[in-house]
Scaffold this motif. Structure first.
Motif, PDB file in Angstrom:
ATOM      1  N   MET A  18       0.845  -1.187   0.000  1.00 22.79           N
ATOM      2  CA  MET A  18       0.000   0.000   0.000  1.00 22.79           C
ATOM      3  C   MET A  18       0.881   1.238   0.000  1.00 22.79           C
ATOM      4  SD  MET A  18      -2.812   1.256   2.827  1.00 22.79           S
ATOM      5  CE  MET A  18      -3.885  -0.126   2.466  1.00 22.79           C
ATOM      6  N   ASN A  19       0.528   2.203  -0.836  1.00 18.63           N
ATOM      7  CA  ASN A  19       1.275   3.457  -0.893  1.00 18.63           C
ATOM      8  C   ASN A  19       1.036   4.234   0.401  1.00 18.63           C
ATOM      9  OD1 ASN A  19       1.621   6.438  -1.467  1.00 18.63           O
ATOM     10  ND2 ASN A  19       2.370   5.574  -3.405  1.00 18.63           N
ATOM     11  N   GLN A  20       2.113   4.446   1.163  1.00 14.33           N
ATOM     12  CA  GLN A  20       1.960   5.059   2.472  1.00 14.33           C
ATOM     13  C   GLN A  20       1.479   6.503   2.387  1.00 14.33           C
ATOM     14  OE1 GLN A  20       5.421   4.610   4.912  1.00 14.33           O
ATOM     15  NE2 GLN A  20       5.124   2.405   5.184  1.00 14.33           N
ATOM     16  N   ALA A  21       1.928   7.244   1.368  1.00 13.39           N
ATOM     17  CA  ALA A  21       1.525   8.643   1.252  1.00 13.39           C
ATOM     18  C   ALA A  21       0.009   8.758   1.057  1.00 13.39           C
ATOM     19  CB  ALA A  21       2.255   9.306   0.090  1.00 13.39           C
ATOM     20  N   TYR A  22      -0.537   7.952   0.138  1.00 19.27           N
ATOM     21  CA  TYR A  22      -1.984   7.980  -0.076  1.00 19.27           C
ATOM     22  C   TYR A  22      -2.727   7.513   1.169  1.00 19.27           C
ATOM     23  CZ  TYR A  22      -1.199   8.607  -5.111  1.00 19.27           C
ATOM     24  OH  TYR A  22      -0.831   9.091  -6.329  1.00 19.27           O
ATOM     25  N   GLY A  23      -2.214   6.475   1.801  1.00 22.58           N
ATOM     26  CA  GLY A  23      -2.877   5.953   2.990  1.00 22.58           C
ATOM     27  C   GLY A  23      -2.910   6.954   4.125  1.00 22.58           C
ATOM     28  N   ILE A  24      -1.794   7.663   4.331  1.00 21.33           N
ATOM     29  CA  ILE A  24      -1.733   8.664   5.401  1.00 21.33           C
ATOM     30  C   ILE A  24      -2.735   9.789   5.134  1.00 21.33           C
ATOM     31  CG2 ILE A  24      -0.275  10.421   6.454  1.00 21.33           C
ATOM     32  CD1 ILE A  24       2.083   8.509   6.077  1.00 21.33           C
ATOM     33  N   VAL A  25      -2.827  10.217   3.886  1.00 20.78           N
ATOM     34  CA  VAL A  25      -3.779  11.275   3.541  1.00 20.78           C
ATOM     35  C   VAL A  25      -5.211  10.810   3.795  1.00 20.78           C
ATOM     36  CG1 VAL A  25      -4.734  12.632   1.642  1.00 20.78           C
ATOM     37  CG2 VAL A  25      -2.254  12.386   1.878  1.00 20.78           C
ATOM     38  N   ALA A  26      -5.526   9.573   3.402  1.00 21.62           N
ATOM     39  CA  ALA A  26      -6.886   9.063   3.568  1.00 21.62           C
ATOM     40  C   ALA A  26      -7.254   8.934   5.043  1.00 21.62           C
ATOM     41  CB  ALA A  26      -7.019   7.712   2.868  1.00 21.62           C
ATOM     42  N   VAL A  27      -6.364   8.353   5.838  1.00 19.99           N
ATOM     43  CA  VAL A  27      -6.646   8.199   7.265  1.00 19.99           C
ATOM     44  C   VAL A  27      -6.749   9.558   7.940  1.00 19.99           C
ATOM     45  CG1 VAL A  27      -5.696   7.358   9.441  1.00 19.99           C
ATOM     46  CG2 VAL A  27      -5.650   5.901   7.424  1.00 19.99           C
ATOM     47  N   SER A  28      -5.875  10.469   7.570  1.00 19.17           N
ATOM     48  CA  SER A  28      -5.928  11.815   8.149  1.00 19.17           C
ATOM     49  C   SER A  28      -7.248  12.495   7.821  1.00 19.17           C
ATOM     50  CB  SER A  28      -4.756  12.652   7.640  1.00 19.17           C
ATOM     51  OG  SER A  28      -3.515  12.068   7.991  1.00 19.17           O
ATOM     52  N   ALA A  29      -7.719  12.316   6.574  1.00 19.90           N
ATOM     53  CA  ALA A  29      -8.992  12.923   6.179  1.00 19.90           C
ATOM     54  C   ALA A  29     -10.142  12.357   7.006  1.00 19.90           C
ATOM     55  CB  ALA A  29      -9.244  12.686   4.693  1.00 19.90           C
ATOM     56  N   ALA A  30     -10.132  11.035   7.248  1.00 16.54           N
ATOM     57  CA  ALA A  30     -11.187  10.430   8.064  1.00 16.54           C
ATOM     58  C   ALA A  30     -11.151  10.955   9.491  1.00 16.54           C
ATOM     59  CB  ALA A  30     -11.050   8.910   8.051  1.00 16.54           C
ATOM     60  N   VAL A  31      -9.957  11.115  10.044  1.00 19.52           N
ATOM     61  CA  VAL A  31      -9.820  11.628  11.413  1.00 19.52           C
ATOM     62  C   VAL A  31     -10.283  13.077  11.493  1.00 19.52           C
ATOM     63  CG1 VAL A  31      -8.163  12.217  13.217  1.00 19.52           C
ATOM     64  CG2 VAL A  31      -7.992  10.021  12.042  1.00 19.52           C
ATOM     65  N   VAL A  32      -9.861  13.894  10.538  1.00 14.23           N
ATOM     66  CA  VAL A  32     -10.244  15.313  10.551  1.00 14.23           C
ATOM     67  C   VAL A  32     -11.755  15.460  10.407  1.00 14.23           C
ATOM     68  CG1 VAL A  32     -10.072  17.482   9.281  1.00 14.23           C
ATOM     69  CG2 VAL A  32      -8.011  16.148   9.738  1.00 14.23           C
ATOM     70  N   ALA A  33     -12.353  14.673   9.504  1.00 13.90           N
ATOM     71  CA  ALA A  33     -13.803  14.736   9.331  1.00 13.90           C
ATOM     72  C   ALA A  33     -14.521  14.360  10.623  1.00 13.90           C
ATOM     73  CB  ALA A  33     -14.232  13.812   8.192  1.00 13.90           C
ATOM     74  N   THR A  34     -14.014  13.350  11.320  1.00 11.76           N
ATOM     75  CA  THR A  34     -14.611  12.952  12.595  1.00 11.76           C
ATOM     76  C   THR A  34     -14.560  14.092  13.607  1.00 11.76           C
ATOM     77  OG1 THR A  34     -14.049  10.625  12.255  1.00 11.76           O
ATOM     78  CG2 THR A  34     -14.417  11.343  14.524  1.00 11.76           C
ATOM     79  N   LEU A  35     -13.410  14.747  13.703  1.00  8.82           N
ATOM     80  CA  LEU A  35     -13.270  15.840  14.669  1.00  8.82           C
ATOM     81  C   LEU A  35     -14.106  17.050  14.295  1.00  8.82           C
ATOM     82  CD1 LEU A  35      -9.418  15.647  15.344  1.00  8.82           C
ATOM     83  CD2 LEU A  35     -11.272  14.922  16.854  1.00  8.82           C
ATOM     84  N   VAL A  36     -14.172  17.351  12.999  1.00  9.91           N
ATOM     85  CA  VAL A  36     -14.949  18.516  12.567  1.00  9.91           C
ATOM     86  C   VAL A  36     -16.433  18.299  12.824  1.00  9.91           C
ATOM     87  CG1 VAL A  36     -15.684  19.842  10.553  1.00  9.91           C
ATOM     88  CG2 VAL A  36     -13.274  19.288  10.859  1.00  9.91           C
ATOM     89  N   ILE A  37     -16.945  17.122  12.432  1.00  5.48           N
ATOM     90  CA  ILE A  37     -18.364  16.846  12.656  1.00  5.48           C
ATOM     91  C   ILE A  37     -18.659  16.746  14.149  1.00  5.48           C
ATOM     92  CG2 ILE A  37     -20.221  15.196  12.241  1.00  5.48           C
ATOM     93  CD1 ILE A  37     -18.828  14.434   9.634  1.00  5.48           C
ATOM     94  N   GLY A  38     -17.761  16.107  14.887  1.00  8.86           N
ATOM     95  CA  GLY A  38     -17.960  16.002  16.329  1.00  8.86           C
ATOM     96  C   GLY A  38     -17.931  17.339  17.033  1.00  8.86           C
TER      97      GLY A  38
END
Length: 588
Positions: free
Chosen positions: A1-21
């Motif tokens: 798995m490409n780590q750069a893409y994976g880090i961006v995707a996981v970061s986006a999921a975390v940020v979305a969780t915090l923003v909505i929360g």
């Protein structure tokens, strides 16, 4: 798995969780907002939120891993997880909502008029919640380890921090929106890649058969064993070894492994040629981790009594759903009992549709990622398949999408569990109610499972969740069914049943998680009964509650008739006052 893409995707999921929360900071003001979103969540939104928190790391990662490793008999996991809501719909959803409680201990207190029953229920809610949180932290460590290369413990800590911030910010009201979003993300993260994976499989010029026994490596494959394992080989095979096998060291040495059992030391690298059969991994207790026929249920494998273990799984998953505190607390957020029923029907459709996908990933994982069978990391099958089948930029993007979905899986379930445990801690452990106490309880709710997760890191994700289901089925299933449908339940009977059924299941689970047992408990029926306790612990809980209640008929609460009427009669018209229940919670 490409780590750069994976880090961006996981970061986006975390940020979305915090923003909505974080929206909860603006819209959550009262205690009722934090605990039950002021009971104003509509059925469709509540159903998405329930599905979001219910579809955990065990559903997203663990089911595919179990199907890949152990075969079609593991399909009972998704069947049981979905069918549990049918039982919940028929027997529990509407009456529980009409009870007007905040938590399961609230229900026990108001139904039985017993502070002792409330305290016992509180302990079991916290125990089930913590037990269920463990595999979420394991899933976080597995996913973030593959995506970023970080140590597994870091994933659990990160999830704990994010969940604590999201839950403490707005409580139930904000978490409702977070979990609804995360359900949509999880479904998309499995459905979109599944289309491309099936197309790639269909276009494979030599597709391997999923039913082949044993599975074979399709190409030159390098496998690094992290911990010492024992492997079983049915016929001699060749491998290039760097490390130690059967106590002898090799440095890129060609080795002919004879039929039989061999020990491979941790850190050893094995390289296999194409079409080489995959060696079968043995468990630490000598049991075989694979099955004798992947496509034949009850064909043997790691369990001495496969039919019993199947019934143990069915009992736990079918009846355990109604005892999961993070699921039940969401029904308190519906406006009325009818809305609770509609919510459950929608959940059945959402959850049932989702569970069509993980078995497909398990089948493809057995074909295209057989090395995971040898390393014992089949939970990672969902994460590695895009790279194995699609490859290139498309594989990287699909892998990143799956990583984001996996992140959402353990974040959403961990949020619901933390919320339910924090609700109980803030009401029954900390000195007083209030938003400040709730936020402090949130910290306590995640601290213990984060600490324990390292010690239990080797337990398969879906198996760990199955153990939590067994404890929930053995304790809260008897309490809810008898408390809702039988007037004769007494506080002594409920307490005895909770302690006997839930306590015995919890003891069996603790012994199982602790590791391979020794002596008479290490093999045969003793081991099987402890590993799959629901078959005997659920009837034990029911029987104890009934017998002790019959023996203490003079202890039936004075307000039983009024409570039973509130549970089963239709709600009052809007605007009509309702009598208060204990602790100031009002019914609709």
């Amino acid at each position: 798995m490409n780590q750069a893409y994976g880090i961006v995707a996981v970061s986006a999921a975390v940020v979305a969780t915090l923003v909505i929360g974080s929206t909860g900071l603006r819209i959550s003001r009262t205690t009722s907002d934090f605990y039950v979103a002021s009971r104003t969540v509509p059925p469709y939104l509540n159903a998405m939120a329930i599905s979001g928190e219910y579809l955990s790391a065990a559903s997203f990662l663990g089911i595919a891993g179990l199907v890949a490793a152990q075969g079609v008999e593991m399909l009972w996991f998704p069947v049981g997880y979905a069918a549990g809501y049918l039982v919940l719909l028929v027997f529990v959803a509407a009456p529980l909502r009409r009870s007007g409680a905040y938590t399961l201990p609230d229900f026990a207190d108001s139904r039985l008029e017993s502070r002792a029953a409330r305290r016992v229920a509180s302990v079991l809610v916290v125990g089930v919640g913590w037990l269920y949180l463990l595999p979420q932290l394991q899933g976080a460590g597995l996913t973030l380890g593959l995506v970023t290369g970080a140590p597994r413990w870091l994933g659990g800590v990160l999830v704990a921090v994010v969940v604590t911030l999201a839950v403490a910010a707005g409580g139930m009201r904000s978490i409702t929106f977070v979990q609804a979003f995360q359900y949509c993300l999880k479904l998309t993260a499995l459905l979109v890649p599944a289309v491309f994976l099936v197309l790639a499989w269909h276009g494979d010029p030599r597709p391997a058969g999923a039913l082949d026994e044993p599975p074979t490596f399709r190409r030159h494959t390098q496998v690094t064993v992290e911990t010492t394992v024992r492997i079983r080989i049915e016929a001699p095979l060749r491998a290039v070894v760097s490390g130690a096998v059967d106590g002898r060291g090799y440095d890129d040495g060609r080795l002919l492994l004879d039929a039989g059992v061999h020990e491979v030391r941790g850190g050893t690298t094995l390289r296999f040629a194409p079409d080489t059969p995959v060696p079968e991994r043995e468990g630490g207790d000598g049991r075989r981790d694979g099955v004798s026929s992947w496509a034949a249920p009850l064909s043997g494998g790691r369990d001495d009594h496969p039919l019993y273990t199947t019934y143990g799984l069915i009992f736990a998953t079918f009846l355990g759903t109604m005892g999961l505190p993070h699921v039940l607390v969401r029904f308190y957020t519906n406006p009325d009992g009818g809305a609770a029923r509609r919510t459950t029907v929608i959940v059945l459709a959402l959850v049932g549709g989702f569970y069509l996908l993980p078995p497909l990933y398990g089948l493809l994982g057995r074909i295209y990622a057989p090395d995971l069978l040898l390393t014992g990391t089949t939970d990672a099958a969902v994460l590695v398949l895009p790279e194995r089948l699609v490859g290139g930029l498309g594989g990287d993007l699909l892998g990143a999408l799956i990583a984001a979905g996996a992140c959402a899986a353990f974040l959403s379930t961990a949020s619901g569990l933390t919320l339910s445990v924090a609700g109980v801690l803030s009401q029954d452990v900390l000195p007083s109610l209030g938003v400040r106490r709730f936020r402090l309880a949130t910290l306590l709710a995640v601290a213990v499972p984060v600490t324990v997760s390292v010690a239990a890191s080797k337990l398969p994700v879906a198996n760990a969740v199955g153990l939590a289901f067994a404890v929930a089925a053995s304790s809260f299933c008897p309490l809810l069914l008898l408390g809702i449908w039988w007037r004769g339940l007494t506080a002594p009977g409920a307490i005895a049943g909770l302690l006997t059924g839930g306590g015995s299941a919890l003891t069996a689970v603790a012994l199982t998680i602790a590791g391979p047992l020794t002596g008479p408990l290490s093999d045969g029926w003793a081991h099987t009964l402890l590993a799959w306790p629901a078959v005997w612990s659920v009837p034990l809980g029911f029987l104890t509650m009934i017998l002790v209640s019959l023996a203490t008929r003079d202890r039936i609460p004075a307000g039983t008739e009024a409570v039973m009427a509130r549970l089963h009669l239709p709600e009052r018209p809007a605007g009509q006052d309702a009598p208060p229940t204990r602790r100031g919670v009002t019914t609709p």
